[in-house]
Design a protein around this motif. Structure first.
Motif, PDB file in Angstrom:
ATOM      1  N   GLU A   1     -11.541 -51.857 -11.059  1.00 35.28           N
ATOM      2  CA  GLU A   1     -11.395 -52.054  -8.924  1.00 35.28           C
ATOM      3  C   GLU A   1     -10.344 -51.909  -8.096  1.00 35.28           C
TER       4      GLU A   1
ATOM      5  N   ASP B   1      -3.984 -49.658   0.269  1.00 33.00           N
ATOM      6  CA  ASP B   1      -5.043 -48.607   0.031  1.00 33.00           C
ATOM      7  C   ASP B   1      -4.839 -46.881  -0.853  1.00 33.00           C
TER       8      ASP B   1
ATOM      9  N   SER C   1      -4.736 -52.948   1.621  1.00 29.00           N
ATOM     10  CA  SER C   1      -6.129 -53.075   0.974  1.00 29.00           C
ATOM     11  C   SER C   1      -6.554 -54.364   1.712  1.00 29.00           C
ATOM     12  N   GLY C   2      -7.571 -53.933   2.716  1.00 29.19           N
ATOM     13  CA  GLY C   2      -7.630 -55.834   3.578  1.00 29.19           C
ATOM     14  C   GLY C   2      -8.790 -56.646   2.584  1.00 29.19           C
ATOM     15  N   GLU C   3      -9.323 -55.654   1.081  1.00 30.26           N
ATOM     16  CA  GLU C   3     -10.268 -55.672   0.415  1.00 30.26           C
ATOM     17  C   GLU C   3      -9.152 -56.948  -0.427  1.00 30.26           C
ATOM     18  N   ILE C   4      -7.741 -56.273  -1.345  1.00 26.07           N
ATOM     19  CA  ILE C   4      -7.520 -57.068  -2.044  1.00 26.07           C
ATOM     20  C   ILE C   4      -6.672 -58.303  -1.328  1.00 26.07           C
TER      21      ILE C   4
ATOM     22  N   ILE D   1      -8.564 -48.929  -5.996  1.00 28.38           N
ATOM     23  CA  ILE D   1      -8.748 -48.578  -4.865  1.00 28.38           C
ATOM     24  C   ILE D   1      -6.365 -48.334  -4.635  1.00 28.38           C
TER      25      ILE D   1
ATOM     26  N   PHE E   1     -11.066 -59.913 -10.158  1.00 33.63           N
ATOM     27  CA  PHE E   1     -11.099 -58.856  -9.791  1.00 33.63           C
ATOM     28  C   PHE E   1     -11.793 -57.327 -10.702  1.00 33.63           C
TER      29      PHE E   1
ATOM     30  N   ASP F   1      -6.906 -60.081   0.860  1.00 32.67           N
ATOM     31  CA  ASP F   1      -8.342 -60.825   1.205  1.00 32.67           C
ATOM     32  C   ASP F   1      -8.645 -61.919  -0.100  1.00 32.67           C
ATOM     33  N   VAL F   2      -8.813 -61.228  -0.720  1.00 33.00           N
ATOM     34  CA  VAL F   2      -8.884 -61.563  -2.228  1.00 33.00           C
ATOM     35  C   VAL F   2      -7.388 -62.664  -2.501  1.00 33.00           C
TER      36      VAL F   2
END
Lengths: 509, 509
Positions: free
Chosen positions: A119, A186, A193-196, A123, A115, A198-199
């Motif tokens: 980055e 976030d 954080s949806g992004e984190i 966030i 990631f 998810d990963v």
């Protein structure tokens, strides 16, 4: 009415009841053990910790002639990062890994590679480095890999603030400052954080609700009332991470003053009206996250081994002073400080690099180690002690300068924590940093900050600013002495060059 | 018959009577004061020193049931460099400046600029550096400049060997080894250097007669007999500089074994069959001069602060151990060595640079300072102590390697002096150097060496080699332990790189 600030730390907790003008009405302290089941592990037993906390609250109430109903509200200040997986009934399923539990190295490296540390910093505001797997995010992944049954049974992963809130009022609500330290929050959007997630493959339902600090969650439950002696009328209000709580207790509500909290670890923090994130800060190890005032941010650096070095010196090289302290019935640190005062500024050419567990911000080098340099036959124990205090103070200056390089002017430094009890050391800090050092009246600033949040939530105060106006008072001021400032200026340059000269050596050890 | 070795040192003198097989028959010790009338001055009072010496000789004779006539001969081993201006009656005219008296900096610089350190080294074998004005040559010039009346009245400038010889038998005869350390002696031509004396403007008549070691000068005078209790039948024989005398006491008669003499200072020396002089040795601070055997040479390096660092540690950081030693009636150093033994080889990552008064050979840097590096919270006092012993032993290895780089193979290391009493430290030396360390039976090797010379001069022995065969015996051997040798090999590389990394810092302090 009164307000209660509960401070849950790494090795003990404090329950302090304040009057609205900031006077300590009652105070109790309870200890628990930090477990090291394996050499790189560092854990709390959730049962033991909570049992201690509830007994500590009870003692703080029973110690004093007030009725429990007179306590308007309680907020909790907590050690960051430590978390507990709990089942649907709120029962702990595993030990609580603390900040310096270093097991999740691989998981942290995975984030660096998969990631990118830049980055994740963008966030969350948290600087990720595989040499220091501080955060819950990689540790939850470790649990999923090595303790899959625990992970499967987990209803929520709770940090200590929301765990205590759940125990007291049934609702595991955290605040933005504690959430920031999970590395899953976030900070710009003020939500997980949806992004984190998810990963990471972590369901958001596994995390608690996050709210600003100083908002009411509920009342003390009948069960909690029985367990703690608190009244069911008392409100439970979101508190915060202990460093920003401490900053609030030191009266920080906007940019200007910095907090210098000196305990085992030393933290240097400032408040910002917007998150300042840049590559230099990230590489320097500075975290940026939510302060305990909504839409205000907190930037902080740290020295992982500050007061703990004095304890190390006391335990290893101060047998005579310990005996003298016992005989006279005084604190051994007072004797050590008097001894240090026998050495002149500059410790007669001795330099001390306090990197006993690697360096903190801004050099942020896990491989750095402690150094005493400049020894001659004429040096005495007093010089070594003074050099230790000076080395720790040079680190403070480095952090102040690193923070200011990013555009945040520091008007004065407010010293809190155990280290703020030594006027001698505070004067050294003033002379080395060239800054006005202010010692607030209350050194238990984290509990006071939590109590302020409790008072704001329960409308004892109209606003945080009003609370700080009523509560904050100075005990003493330490003004830089010109001649010492000049002397230390030269030494400081050399101090930094010593680190530079040794950086390659630290890589090899 | 017996032989007497008198050892005149910096802070005291020893008179030891030996039997021809090397057994100590009687021993006496007397102390005198080292004066520091100014901060950079370091002097003996010639009256006090001689009074102590004669009383010490008397006590060594009276201590034991032998008749004074049974002492065949006496030789003296002396601290180098210290000298006394005397008038025609042999009365001292000034204090005796010792090695570390640092007043003659300008005069030393004058030689560097006027004559060249390389040229003076070529003639005398002594490495001149203005940061260390060790030698009589510049100090005599200082006297001429700042104490012209003393200079005018001076009949002879005498080092302690010839001063004692004059007191005992009326003839101020020195030997080649002591003469070598004046920086006025031509080591190849075995006589005072006309070239140097011309440039200095010093009349050769101001210097004593120089002879090989082990030659008879005369008999004890009636006056000296009265003063010391010696018999008028006892011969006075030329002795030598204490370091080569120590080497002879450790049995060194030809290339092969090295001497490691560990007291306050640590000296590492080897004997050579010809003077080896080169630029690398000169810059490294190695002196080459006459050994106490004619036409044999002595090459030696030194660490200016060896045992004295243990004393420094004892005085500053070992209050508890000192009390324990008093209670149990044991030597505090034994307790400190046991403590050091609790730490494993490598002192768990700690490094110690023992440059408390600058570094000796081969880095020879007056600006270097002491360093402890690698500190973590898990280190204890035991680790610091072990790191000190290891750091001192790395310096020994550096010196062994520097000597071997010049073509002198070292077969084993013979440890003498106070430091040779600790088997624990000797094993560390073996493991760090990878060499066989041998501890001779007699640790008072300088007195023994002088006694051997007395015995050769008085024909108790047919030759020095015969004397050594009869006298020299081993107390213990320390064989390098393979696993430790490997571990230390890696640490040693890092140890050297730490110095390299800090050389620039030392320039700045």
């Amino acid at each position: 009415m009164y307000i209660l600030g509960l401070d849950v730390g790494t090795t003990g907790c404090k329950s302090i009841i304040f009057s609205p003008d900031g006077r300590i009405v009652s105070s109790a302290y309870g200890e628990y053990k930090l477990y090291h089941r394996r050499i790189e592990w560092s854990e709390l037993n959730p049962y033991e910790t909570w049992n201690t906390a509830k007994e500590t609250i009870r003692r703080s109430i029973e110690n004093v002639r007030i009725r429990p109903e007179e306590i308007a509200a309680l907020s909790t200040s907590v050690l960051g990062e430590a978390f507990i997986p709990v089942d649907e009934k709120g029962n702990p399923l595993y030990w609580s890994m603390t900040t310096f539990d270093a097991r999740a190295v691989e998981q942290t490296r995975w984030w660096e590679e998969k990631f990118g540390a830049d980055e994740i910093y963008r966030i969350t505001g948290q600087p990720l480095t595989s040499s220091m797997p501080i955060y819950p995010l990689p540790k939850i992944q470790w649990l999923r890999e090595y303790e899959p049954k625990v992970y499967e049974k987990t209803w929520k992963f709770l940090c200590w603030e929301e765990y205590v809130n759940m125990k007291l009022c049934g609702k595991p609500v955290t605040d933005f400052s504690v959430a920031s330290r999970t590395m899953m929050f976030d900070i710009t959007r003020k939500k997980w954080s949806g992004e984190i997630l998810d990963v990471a493959g972590i369901d958001e339902d596994l995390l608690p609700e996050a709210a600003p600090s100083g908002v009411v969650i509920g009342h003390v439950s009948p069960k909690a009332s029985e367990e703690t002696g608190l009244s069911e009328e008392t409100l439970i209000v979101t508190g915060g991470h202990d460093q920003p709580c401490g900053a609030l207790g030191a009266g920080l509500v906007e940019s200007g003053p910095a907090m210098d909290a000196t305990g085992t670890v030393e933290c240097i923090g400032v408040v910002l009206d917007r998150p300042v994130l840049n590559e230099r800060l990230r590489r320097g190890g500075f975290a940026v996250h939510h302060y305990v005032i909504e839409d205000i941010y907190f930037l902080f650096g740290f020295n992982p081994t500050s007061g703990v070095i004095l304890r190390w010196f006391r335990d290893n090289f101060a047998e005579g002073e310990r005996m003298k302290a016992d005989e006279k019935g005084v604190n051994v640190y007072e004797i050590l400080m008097s001894l240090a005062a026998e050495s002149p500024p500059g410790a007669r050419g001795l330099f001390f690099l306090p990197y006993f567990e690697g360096s903190g911000t801004p050099t942020f080098n896990r491989k750095a180690r402690g150094v005493i340099l400049g020894l001659t036959l004429s040096h005495k124990k007093s010089d070594v002690l003074r050099a230790i205090l000076e080395g720790l103070s040079y680190e403070l200056r480095r952090n102040i300068e690193a923070i200011e390089r990013n555009g945040t002017k520091i008007s004065e430094v407010r010293a809190i924590g155990g280290g703020a009890q030594s006027d001698f050391w505070l004067q050294i800090k003033a002379d080395i940093t060239g800054r006005l050092i202010v010692a607030p009246k209350v050194t238990e600033a984290a509990s006071l900050g939590a109590a302020i949040l409790a008072g704001v939530g329960s409308r004892v105060y109209e606003s945080i600013k009003e609370a700080v106006r009523r509560i904050y008072a100075e005990r003493a001021k330490f003004i830089p002495q010109t001649s010492n400032v000049e002397k230390y200026g030269g030494c400081y340059g050399l101090y930094k060059r010593i680190y530079d000269a040794l950086a390659g050596i630290f890589d090899e050890i």
